[in-house]
Design an enzyme around this catalytic site. Sequence first.
Site, PDB file in Angstrom:
ATOM      1  N   LYS A   1       0.852  -1.195   0.000  1.00 44.35           N
ATOM      2  CA  LYS A   1       0.000   0.000   0.000  1.00 44.35           C
ATOM      3  C   LYS A   1       0.879   1.233   0.000  1.00 44.35           C
ATOM      4  O   LYS A   1       1.965   1.226   0.596  1.00 44.35           O
ATOM      5  CB  LYS A   1      -0.875   0.020   1.269  1.00 44.35           C
ATOM      6  CG  LYS A   1      -2.167   0.780   1.108  1.00 44.35           C
ATOM      7  CD  LYS A   1      -3.207  -0.079   0.421  1.00 44.35           C
ATOM      8  CE  LYS A   1      -4.548   0.590   0.307  1.00 44.35           C
ATOM      9  NZ  LYS A   1      -5.556  -0.307  -0.239  1.00 44.35           N
TER      10      LYS A   1
ATOM     11  N   GLY B   1     -27.218   0.497   1.564  1.00 48.62           N
ATOM     12  CA  GLY B   1     -26.328   1.246   0.677  1.00 48.62           C
ATOM     13  C   GLY B   1     -26.463   0.772  -0.752  1.00 48.62           C
ATOM     14  O   GLY B   1     -26.108  -0.358  -1.078  1.00 48.62           O
ATOM     15  N   VAL B   2     -27.017   1.654  -1.604  1.00 46.95           N
ATOM     16  CA  VAL B   2     -27.166   1.287  -3.017  1.00 46.95           C
ATOM     17  C   VAL B   2     -26.327   2.228  -3.881  1.00 46.95           C
ATOM     18  O   VAL B   2     -26.822   2.900  -4.777  1.00 46.95           O
ATOM     19  CB  VAL B   2     -28.654   1.236  -3.467  1.00 46.95           C
ATOM     20  CG1 VAL B   2     -29.293  -0.044  -2.974  1.00 46.95           C
ATOM     21  CG2 VAL B   2     -29.435   2.450  -2.977  1.00 46.95           C
ATOM     22  N   GLY B   3     -25.038   2.254  -3.578  1.00 41.09           N
ATOM     23  CA  GLY B   3     -24.079   3.029  -4.369  1.00 41.09           C
ATOM     24  C   GLY B   3     -23.547   2.153  -5.486  1.00 41.09           C
ATOM     25  O   GLY B   3     -24.272   1.334  -6.057  1.00 41.09           O
ATOM     26  N   ASN B   4     -22.252   2.285  -5.751  1.00 41.26           N
ATOM     27  CA  ASN B   4     -21.642   1.549  -6.872  1.00 41.26           C
ATOM     28  C   ASN B   4     -21.852   0.048  -6.774  1.00 41.26           C
ATOM     29  O   ASN B   4     -22.251  -0.599  -7.733  1.00 41.26           O
ATOM     30  CB  ASN B   4     -20.143   1.851  -6.919  1.00 41.26           C
ATOM     31  CG  ASN B   4     -19.880   3.262  -7.379  1.00 41.26           C
ATOM     32  OD1 ASN B   4     -20.553   3.755  -8.275  1.00 41.26           O
ATOM     33  ND2 ASN B   4     -18.936   3.925  -6.757  1.00 41.26           N
ATOM     34  N   VAL B   5     -21.560  -0.528  -5.599  1.00 41.13           N
ATOM     35  CA  VAL B   5     -21.691  -1.981  -5.453  1.00 41.13           C
ATOM     36  C   VAL B   5     -23.153  -2.361  -5.221  1.00 41.13           C
ATOM     37  O   VAL B   5     -23.685  -3.272  -5.872  1.00 41.13           O
ATOM     38  CB  VAL B   5     -20.834  -2.502  -4.272  1.00 41.13           C
ATOM     39  CG1 VAL B   5     -21.015  -4.006  -4.110  1.00 41.13           C
ATOM     40  CG2 VAL B   5     -19.365  -2.162  -4.469  1.00 41.13           C
TER      41      VAL B   5
HETATM   42  P1  NAD Z   1     -20.500   4.128  -2.668  1.00 39.12           P
HETATM   43  O1  NAD Z   1     -20.002   5.343  -1.987  1.00 39.12           O
HETATM   44  O2  NAD Z   1     -20.704   4.168  -4.151  1.00 39.12           O
HETATM   45  O3  NAD Z   1     -21.906   3.683  -2.009  1.00 39.12           O
HETATM   46  C1  NAD Z   1     -22.146   3.688  -0.653  1.00 39.12           C
HETATM   47  C2  NAD Z   1     -23.615   4.027  -0.440  1.00 39.12           C
HETATM   48  O4  NAD Z   1     -23.925   3.921   0.947  1.00 39.12           O
HETATM   49  C3  NAD Z   1     -23.985   5.448  -0.865  1.00 39.12           C
HETATM   50  O5  NAD Z   1     -25.102   5.407  -1.719  1.00 39.12           O
HETATM   51  C4  NAD Z   1     -24.295   6.150   0.456  1.00 39.12           C
HETATM   52  O6  NAD Z   1     -25.289   7.155   0.348  1.00 39.12           O
HETATM   53  C5  NAD Z   1     -24.784   4.982   1.306  1.00 39.12           C
HETATM   54  N1  NAD Z   1     -24.731   5.212   2.749  1.00 39.12           N
HETATM   55  C6  NAD Z   1     -23.813   5.909   3.462  1.00 39.12           C
HETATM   56  N2  NAD Z   1     -24.144   5.891   4.766  1.00 39.12           N
HETATM   57  C7  NAD Z   1     -25.279   5.169   4.892  1.00 39.12           C
HETATM   58  C8  NAD Z   1     -26.103   4.771   5.985  1.00 39.12           C
HETATM   59  N3  NAD Z   1     -25.823   5.153   7.226  1.00 39.12           N
HETATM   60  N4  NAD Z   1     -27.190   4.010   5.728  1.00 39.12           N
HETATM   61  C9  NAD Z   1     -27.488   3.628   4.480  1.00 39.12           C
HETATM   62  N5  NAD Z   1     -26.747   3.969   3.405  1.00 39.12           N
HETATM   63  C10 NAD Z   1     -25.665   4.728   3.602  1.00 39.12           C
HETATM   64  O7  NAD Z   1     -19.497   2.959  -2.270  1.00 39.12           O
HETATM   65  P2  NAD Z   1     -19.300   1.535  -2.991  1.00 39.12           P
HETATM   66  O8  NAD Z   1     -18.181   1.630  -3.950  1.00 39.12           O
HETATM   67  O9  NAD Z   1     -20.626   1.018  -3.454  1.00 39.12           O
HETATM   68  O10 NAD Z   1     -18.777   0.657  -1.775  1.00 39.12           O
HETATM   69  C11 NAD Z   1     -19.643   0.275  -0.729  1.00 39.12           C
HETATM   70  C12 NAD Z   1     -18.840  -0.389   0.370  1.00 39.12           C
HETATM   71  O11 NAD Z   1     -18.155  -1.531  -0.143  1.00 39.12           O
HETATM   72  C13 NAD Z   1     -17.747   0.496   0.980  1.00 39.12           C
HETATM   73  O12 NAD Z   1     -17.581   0.146   2.334  1.00 39.12           O
HETATM   74  C14 NAD Z   1     -16.498   0.087   0.215  1.00 39.12           C
HETATM   75  O13 NAD Z   1     -15.318   0.340   0.954  1.00 39.12           O
HETATM   76  C15 NAD Z   1     -16.746  -1.387   0.054  1.00 39.12           C
HETATM   77  N6  NAD Z   1     -16.046  -1.993  -1.078  1.00 39.12           N
HETATM   78  C16 NAD Z   1     -16.282  -1.551  -2.334  1.00 39.12           C
HETATM   79  C17 NAD Z   1     -15.659  -2.159  -3.419  1.00 39.12           C
HETATM   80  C18 NAD Z   1     -15.913  -1.702  -4.825  1.00 39.12           C
HETATM   81  O14 NAD Z   1     -15.646  -2.469  -5.750  1.00 39.12           O
HETATM   82  N7  NAD Z   1     -16.446  -0.499  -5.033  1.00 39.12           N
HETATM   83  C19 NAD Z   1     -14.777  -3.219  -3.204  1.00 39.12           C
HETATM   84  C20 NAD Z   1     -14.551  -3.674  -1.895  1.00 39.12           C
HETATM   85  C21 NAD Z   1     -15.206  -3.048  -0.842  1.00 39.12           C
END
Ligand code: NAD
Length: 373
Positions: free
Chosen positions: A82, A182-186
């Site tokens: 890292k 959480g309905v973001g990217n993942v």
């Molecule tokens: P993101 O920021 O796109 O989505 C996160 C979502 O969670 C957002 O829509 C946000 O509004 C919502 N959120 C925040 N606080 C909240 C709460 N208290 N209650 C409900 N919803 C809430 O992030 P992502 O890329 O989708 O990643 C999600 C999680 O997975 C993170 O913890 C990230 O570290 C982990 N992760 C992601 C990946 C990846 O490929 N993107 C890989 C490994 C781990």
Amino acid sequence: MKRSVFEYMEQYGHEQVVFCRDREAGLRAIIAIHDTTLGPATGGTRVWAYESEEEALIDALRLSHAMTYKYAAAGINLGGGKTTIIIQPGEKTSEALFRALGRFIDSLGGRYITGEDVGTTAGDLEYINMETDFVVGLPAESGGSGGPSPYTAIGVVEGMKACCQEVYGSESLRGKGVAVQGVGNVGRHLVKILVENGASVVVADIDEQRVKGVVDEFGVGRVGPDDFYGVECDIFSPCALGAVLNDETIPRLRCKVVAGSANNQLAEAQHGDMLHERGILYAPDFIINAGGTIADTDQLEGGFNAERAKKKVARVYDNIAKVIEISKRDGIPTSRAADRLAEERIERMSHLKRIRVKMPKKIARAADIFPRR
Ligand code: NAD
């Protein structure tokens, strides 16, 4: 500094720490190489306004240590690394800064491979890539996976199936109630695949627009973010933020399985024990959310191949199954079995280096002098 750099390296078990400085580019970076038993140390570059050099060092050590476990448990032949870059609050990064880092990474001759992390973008990786080939997670047009999230979601679904096999005797998600936080990217990709698999999904997010988007598109249910923990379901899927499994939330859970993408879901290690005692099957975060990492590093096999990456990501199913097996074998919670899976693999592979595959130069010369007839 409370302790010396070597004391910190001793604590986390590091092989090497490299301090990089380029005054003109404003670069102050720390590259932490944790363990290269399985392969080159790999892990993203984090840019952060650290309050002290010590904080940046500890972050690099902690995160690279975690990457060793992540790759080892995923069956990938990479070690943990890292980079942390120290910036001032509000400071903008630049092309020169990332290219300077790229040159330092190149000087390590492949002992360390970088990628994206908090504070870096795919564009920053392209700057690093101008100076070194030791970069993964590049945009699709530059030969990378084009983003980890869809692959992370695929891996989470595979992990859920392995949990269902254990708890219900069938891996099918049809008719299973899944609550996605959480309905973001993942989360968004996850909801899509779950619905395709016939699961009954409810979602929660603090971002109303995002909730509306998935509810309208996939016809799923919704709950308020505060009522979320008490929702009765088969699978509780944290895909938002860390530390959501804690003293306050675990007693409220009404599910059989916890399986989601969020990093560091357990507030503390003891919360894995708490879930175990409550009879809730916890899919350890760094194993179930490895899909994106698996896909990103596929690029190292002579270029990214989406079909091959998907096949590798599907192995998250087997990795979760192995964790469950170790948990039952040793009578320990899955959270602890996950570390054991990683440690056992490193241990099993470490002896392989004893088998010599190249002749030392002196012997090679002797072979020239006495060629076999
Ligand atoms: P993101 O920021 O796109 O989505 C996160 C979502 O969670 C957002 O829509 C946000 O509004 C919502 N959120 C925040 N606080 C909240 C709460 N208290 N209650 C409900 N919803 C809430 O992030 P992502 O890329 O989708 O990643 C999600 C999680 O997975 C993170 O913890 C990230 O570290 C982990 N992760 C992601 C990946 C990846 O490929 N993107 C890989 C490994 C781990």
